[in-house]
Design a protein around this motif. Structure first.
Motif, PDB file in Angstrom:
ATOM      1  N   ASN A  62       0.505  -1.243   0.382  1.00  0.00           N
ATOM      2  CA  ASN A  62      -0.018  -0.478   0.246  1.00  0.00           C
ATOM      3  C   ASN A  62       0.903   1.256  -0.268  1.00  0.00           C
ATOM      4  O   ASN A  62       2.223   1.092   0.471  1.00  0.00           O
ATOM      5  CB  ASN A  62      -1.080   0.102   1.033  1.00  0.00           C
ATOM      6  CG  ASN A  62      -2.314  -1.206   1.402  1.00  0.00           C
ATOM      7  OD1 ASN A  62      -2.700  -0.914  -0.338  1.00  0.00           O
ATOM      8  ND2 ASN A  62      -2.625  -1.283   2.039  1.00  0.00           N
ATOM      9  N   PRO A  63       0.341   3.001  -0.106  1.00  0.00           N
ATOM     10  CA  PRO A  63       0.672   3.974  -0.655  1.00  0.00           C
ATOM     11  C   PRO A  63       1.454   4.483   0.808  1.00  0.00           C
ATOM     12  O   PRO A  63       0.460   3.633   1.879  1.00  0.00           O
ATOM     13  CB  PRO A  63       0.571   5.006  -0.909  1.00  0.00           C
ATOM     14  CG  PRO A  63      -1.319   4.133  -1.241  1.00  0.00           C
ATOM     15  CD  PRO A  63      -1.006   2.542  -0.960  1.00  0.00           C
ATOM     16  N   ILE A  85      -3.247   7.163  -6.345  1.00  0.00           N
ATOM     17  CA  ILE A  85      -2.078   6.210  -6.571  1.00  0.00           C
ATOM     18  C   ILE A  85      -2.592   4.541  -5.697  1.00  0.00           C
ATOM     19  O   ILE A  85      -2.969   4.709  -5.217  1.00  0.00           O
ATOM     20  CB  ILE A  85      -0.949   6.159  -5.943  1.00  0.00           C
ATOM     21  CG1 ILE A  85       0.166   5.526  -6.387  1.00  0.00           C
ATOM     22  CG2 ILE A  85      -0.462   5.817  -4.330  1.00  0.00           C
ATOM     23  CD1 ILE A  85       1.522   5.827  -6.826  1.00  0.00           C
ATOM     24  N   LYS A  86      -2.434   3.583  -7.269  1.00  0.00           N
ATOM     25  CA  LYS A  86      -2.858   1.824  -6.939  1.00  0.00           C
ATOM     26  C   LYS A  86      -1.685   1.459  -6.185  1.00  0.00           C
ATOM     27  O   LYS A  86      -0.373   2.228  -5.769  1.00  0.00           O
ATOM     28  CB  LYS A  86      -3.422   1.411  -7.696  1.00  0.00           C
ATOM     29  CG  LYS A  86      -3.679   2.410  -8.806  1.00  0.00           C
ATOM     30  CD  LYS A  86      -4.603   0.986  -9.887  1.00  0.00           C
ATOM     31  CE  LYS A  86      -3.357   0.576 -10.830  1.00  0.00           C
ATOM     32  NZ  LYS A  86      -3.905   0.238 -12.062  1.00  0.00           N
ATOM     33  N   SER A  87      -1.938   0.107  -5.309  1.00  0.00           N
ATOM     34  CA  SER A  87      -0.878  -0.589  -4.481  1.00  0.00           C
ATOM     35  C   SER A  87      -0.290  -1.172  -5.618  1.00  0.00           C
ATOM     36  O   SER A  87      -0.735  -1.737  -6.744  1.00  0.00           O
ATOM     37  CB  SER A  87      -1.851  -1.330  -3.517  1.00  0.00           C
ATOM     38  OG  SER A  87      -2.633  -0.886  -2.911  1.00  0.00           O
ATOM     39  N   GLU A  88       1.173  -1.515  -5.501  1.00  0.00           N
ATOM     40  CA  GLU A  88       2.113  -2.309  -6.286  1.00  0.00           C
ATOM     41  C   GLU A  88       1.873  -3.404  -6.003  1.00  0.00           C
ATOM     42  O   GLU A  88       1.318  -4.275  -4.658  1.00  0.00           O
ATOM     43  CB  GLU A  88       3.433  -1.992  -5.577  1.00  0.00           C
ATOM     44  CG  GLU A  88       3.728  -0.665  -5.934  1.00  0.00           C
ATOM     45  CD  GLU A  88       5.792  -0.535  -5.749  1.00  0.00           C
ATOM     46  OE1 GLU A  88       6.465   0.887  -6.019  1.00  0.00           O
ATOM     47  OE2 GLU A  88       5.896  -0.666  -4.612  1.00  0.00           O
ATOM     48  N   GLY A  89       2.150  -4.514  -6.712  1.00  0.00           N
ATOM     49  CA  GLY A  89       1.399  -5.834  -7.191  1.00  0.00           C
ATOM     50  C   GLY A  89       2.869  -6.390  -7.194  1.00  0.00           C
ATOM     51  O   GLY A  89       3.813  -6.444  -7.900  1.00  0.00           O
ATOM     52  N   ILE A  90       2.771  -8.176  -6.570  1.00  0.00           N
ATOM     53  CA  ILE A  90       3.278  -9.010  -7.013  1.00  0.00           C
ATOM     54  C   ILE A  90       2.793 -10.081  -6.863  1.00  0.00           C
ATOM     55  O   ILE A  90       1.913 -10.395  -6.121  1.00  0.00           O
ATOM     56  CB  ILE A  90       4.536  -9.033  -6.270  1.00  0.00           C
ATOM     57  CG1 ILE A  90       5.463 -10.468  -6.089  1.00  0.00           C
ATOM     58  CG2 ILE A  90       4.605  -8.943  -4.346  1.00  0.00           C
ATOM     59  CD1 ILE A  90       7.278  -9.881  -5.514  1.00  0.00           C
ATOM     60  N   ILE A  91       3.227 -11.467  -7.330  1.00  0.00           N
ATOM     61  CA  ILE A  91       2.434 -12.447  -7.792  1.00  0.00           C
ATOM     62  C   ILE A  91       3.513 -12.985  -7.474  1.00  0.00           C
ATOM     63  O   ILE A  91       5.378 -13.286  -8.884  1.00  0.00           O
ATOM     64  CB  ILE A  91       1.928 -13.036  -9.139  1.00  0.00           C
ATOM     65  CG1 ILE A  91       0.183 -11.996  -9.137  1.00  0.00           C
ATOM     66  CG2 ILE A  91       1.914 -14.478  -9.222  1.00  0.00           C
ATOM     67  CD1 ILE A  91      -0.349 -12.335 -10.257  1.00  0.00           C
ATOM     68  N   SER A  92       4.044 -14.276  -6.832  1.00  0.00           N
ATOM     69  CA  SER A  92       5.661 -14.972  -6.496  1.00  0.00           C
ATOM     70  C   SER A  92       4.724 -16.372  -6.935  1.00  0.00           C
ATOM     71  O   SER A  92       4.109 -17.009  -6.068  1.00  0.00           O
ATOM     72  CB  SER A  92       5.850 -14.460  -5.439  1.00  0.00           C
ATOM     73  OG  SER A  92       6.920 -15.563  -5.204  1.00  0.00           O
ATOM     74  N   PHE A 135       4.114  -0.133 -10.302  1.00  0.00           N
ATOM     75  CA  PHE A 135       5.011   0.710  -9.235  1.00  0.00           C
ATOM     76  C   PHE A 135       4.649   1.912  -8.912  1.00  0.00           C
ATOM     77  O   PHE A 135       3.967   2.294  -9.890  1.00  0.00           O
ATOM     78  CB  PHE A 135       6.737   0.672 -10.520  1.00  0.00           C
ATOM     79  CG  PHE A 135       7.434  -0.603 -10.273  1.00  0.00           C
ATOM     80  CD1 PHE A 135       8.009  -1.919  -9.410  1.00  0.00           C
ATOM     81  CD2 PHE A 135       7.751  -1.447 -11.623  1.00  0.00           C
ATOM     82  CE1 PHE A 135       8.797  -2.554  -9.382  1.00  0.00           C
ATOM     83  CE2 PHE A 135       8.266  -2.583 -11.343  1.00  0.00           C
ATOM     84  CZ  PHE A 135       9.063  -3.409 -10.770  1.00  0.00           C
ATOM     85  N   PHE A 136       5.541   2.122  -8.259  1.00  0.00           N
ATOM     86  CA  PHE A 136       5.428   3.309  -8.174  1.00  0.00           C
ATOM     87  C   PHE A 136       6.067   4.139  -8.477  1.00  0.00           C
ATOM     88  O   PHE A 136       7.525   4.189  -8.294  1.00  0.00           O
ATOM     89  CB  PHE A 136       5.740   3.629  -5.802  1.00  0.00           C
ATOM     90  CG  PHE A 136       4.722   3.537  -5.152  1.00  0.00           C
ATOM     91  CD1 PHE A 136       3.145   3.011  -5.615  1.00  0.00           C
ATOM     92  CD2 PHE A 136       4.907   2.785  -3.713  1.00  0.00           C
ATOM     93  CE1 PHE A 136       2.184   2.448  -5.344  1.00  0.00           C
ATOM     94  CE2 PHE A 136       3.520   2.888  -3.395  1.00  0.00           C
ATOM     95  CZ  PHE A 136       2.059   2.351  -3.955  1.00  0.00           C
ATOM     96  N   THR A 137       5.935   5.820  -9.293  1.00  0.00           N
ATOM     97  CA  THR A 137       6.936   6.068  -9.855  1.00  0.00           C
ATOM     98  C   THR A 137       6.604   7.474  -9.856  1.00  0.00           C
ATOM     99  O   THR A 137       5.832   7.877  -9.242  1.00  0.00           O
ATOM    100  CB  THR A 137       6.798   5.689 -11.647  1.00  0.00           C
ATOM    101  OG1 THR A 137       6.252   6.257 -12.040  1.00  0.00           O
ATOM    102  CG2 THR A 137       7.745   3.763 -11.225  1.00  0.00           C
ATOM    103  N   ARG A 138       8.024   8.384 -10.564  1.00  0.00           N
ATOM    104  CA  ARG A 138       6.821  10.033 -10.312  1.00  0.00           C
ATOM    105  C   ARG A 138       7.379  10.517 -12.041  1.00  0.00           C
ATOM    106  O   ARG A 138       7.458  10.100 -13.374  1.00  0.00           O
ATOM    107  CB  ARG A 138       8.551  10.464 -10.212  1.00  0.00           C
ATOM    108  CG  ARG A 138       9.095  10.282  -8.577  1.00  0.00           C
ATOM    109  CD  ARG A 138      10.230  10.820  -7.662  1.00  0.00           C
ATOM    110  NE  ARG A 138      10.149  11.364  -6.430  1.00  0.00           N
ATOM    111  CZ  ARG A 138       9.149  11.770  -5.665  1.00  0.00           C
ATOM    112  NH1 ARG A 138       7.991  13.555  -6.965  1.00  0.00           N
ATOM    113  NH2 ARG A 138       9.146  12.144  -4.695  1.00  0.00           N
ATOM    114  N   ASN A 160       1.438   5.730 -10.905  1.00  0.00           N
ATOM    115  CA  ASN A 160       2.272   4.069 -10.570  1.00  0.00           C
ATOM    116  C   ASN A 160       2.215   3.638 -12.223  1.00  0.00           C
ATOM    117  O   ASN A 160       1.810   4.402 -13.229  1.00  0.00           O
ATOM    118  CB  ASN A 160       0.600   3.110 -10.660  1.00  0.00           C
ATOM    119  CG  ASN A 160      -0.050   2.902  -9.205  1.00  0.00           C
ATOM    120  OD1 ASN A 160      -1.042   3.878  -9.363  1.00  0.00           O
ATOM    121  ND2 ASN A 160       0.791   2.102  -8.869  1.00  0.00           N
ATOM    122  N   GLY A 161       3.400   2.783 -13.010  1.00  0.00           N
ATOM    123  CA  GLY A 161       3.992   3.153 -14.373  1.00  0.00           C
ATOM    124  C   GLY A 161       5.121   1.872 -14.064  1.00  0.00           C
ATOM    125  O   GLY A 161       5.832   1.514 -13.044  1.00  0.00           O
TER     126      GLY A 161
END
Length: 306
Positions: free
Chosen positions: A174-175, A209-216, A243-246, A277-278
């Motif tokens: 989460n942000p 902004i949305k949450s960053e995600g990961i599938i592992s 990703f959280f980017t600028r 997000n990007g």
């Protein structure tokens, strides 16, 4: 049952240095960190609650500014284990967290967030050599709303000294307050090769902004040899999203604005940087390690990861 209480207070002053950009130079920070924690355990029940508070001042000697940082976290978690027969065990429970941050130089205004979650995990021994574990967690965040994170694994032991495991997990980040509410505005001067003229800058967060995600995905193998060597081999593949980017929006000086004959649309006048997000990515790797018992008083470990 078992009850434990712990607490601590750390005070530090001008002991750590970190670098900022060219406009502020090197900073120092000092402050106090306090925590208080209570744990209670009863057969099949665990409860934990804690409080953590930071009161930190960041000093920038070059520009003579002092910036406070005042976050506080209150957290509680309750977990219950339920055995259903001899081959099925369920863990379930819930968590609640209350985060606050007071007005400071990075985040204008006071902010608070209520976060809560429910989770469960079921471990079922299908046959004596095969165990299935699956579960999930449902989270509620005031800005990014709901998340459900499933996970599962399959463990197979063809013999006493060998175990094979496959697992898959869906998780997120989460942000933080600074991702959502950051706002900094100021003036700086361009560095060479650009002319040394002033420009305004704004750095701001994004409440949408949305949450960053990961599938592992993971695969593992564990083996014991001669009761003295334990070998582990683990492989993983990860997929990352959002990703959280600028992103930057640049406004340029107009023609003749700096001086007669100066070009337009070349030298930045104002730069606005916003969190977004990007970007997606993937990662692959593995690890192998050996834990060796040489004799009753000497042991060793060898490890390699990529």
């Amino acid at each position: 049952n078992k009850l434990s209480l712990s607490g601590g207070r750390t005070s530090f002053k001008d002991r750590k240095l970190f670098s900022g950009d060219e406009s502020v130079g090197t900073g120092k920070f000092a402050g106090i960190i306090e925590y208080l924690r209570l744990d209670y355990e009863y057969p099949n029940i665990k409860f934990r609650t804690f409080m953590r508070k930071e009161d930190i001042d960041v000093k920038w000697p070059r520009i003579g500014e002092k910036q406070p940082w005042l976050p506080t976290t209150y957290d509680a978690e309750l977990q219950h284990t339920l055995d259903i027969g001899a081959k099925n065990s369920i863990v379930w429970g819930g968590t609640y967290r209350y985060n606050t941050i007071n007005k400071n130089s990075y985040i204008p205004g006071n902010h608070a967030q209520n976060l809560w979650a429910l989770f469960f995990e079921d471990e079922a021994r299908i046959i004596d050599k095969l165990t299935l574990t699956f579960g999930g967690r449902y989270d509620r965040h005031p800005l990014v709303k709901e998340h459900f994170s499933p996970r599962g694994s399959l463990s197979y032991s063809p013999s006493k000294n060998h175990t094979i495991r496959l697992s898959a997990t869906n998780a997120y980040r989460n942000p933080a307050f600074i991702d959502s509410y950051l706002y900094l505005e100021g003036q700086s001067t361009h560095q060479p090769p650009l002319p040394a003229v002033p420009y305004n800058y704004v750095s701001q967060g994004n409440k949408d902004i949305k949450s960053e995600g990961i599938i592992s995905y993971e695969a593992g193998y564990r083996s014991t040899w001669l009761r003295k060597i334990v070998a582990n081999l683990n492989l993983f593949y990860n997929e990352y999203t959002d990703f959280f980017t600028r992103t930057q929006a640049v406004t340029y000086y107009a023609a003749n604005e700096l001086f007669p004959g100066s070009p337009g649309g070349v030298i930045p006048k104002k730069v606005v940087s916003t969190r977004q997000n990007g970007g997606d990515a993937w990662g692959i790797g593995g690890e192998v390690d050996f834990d060796i018992l040489i004799n009753g008083w000497l042991s060793g470990i060898a490890n390699y990861s990529y």
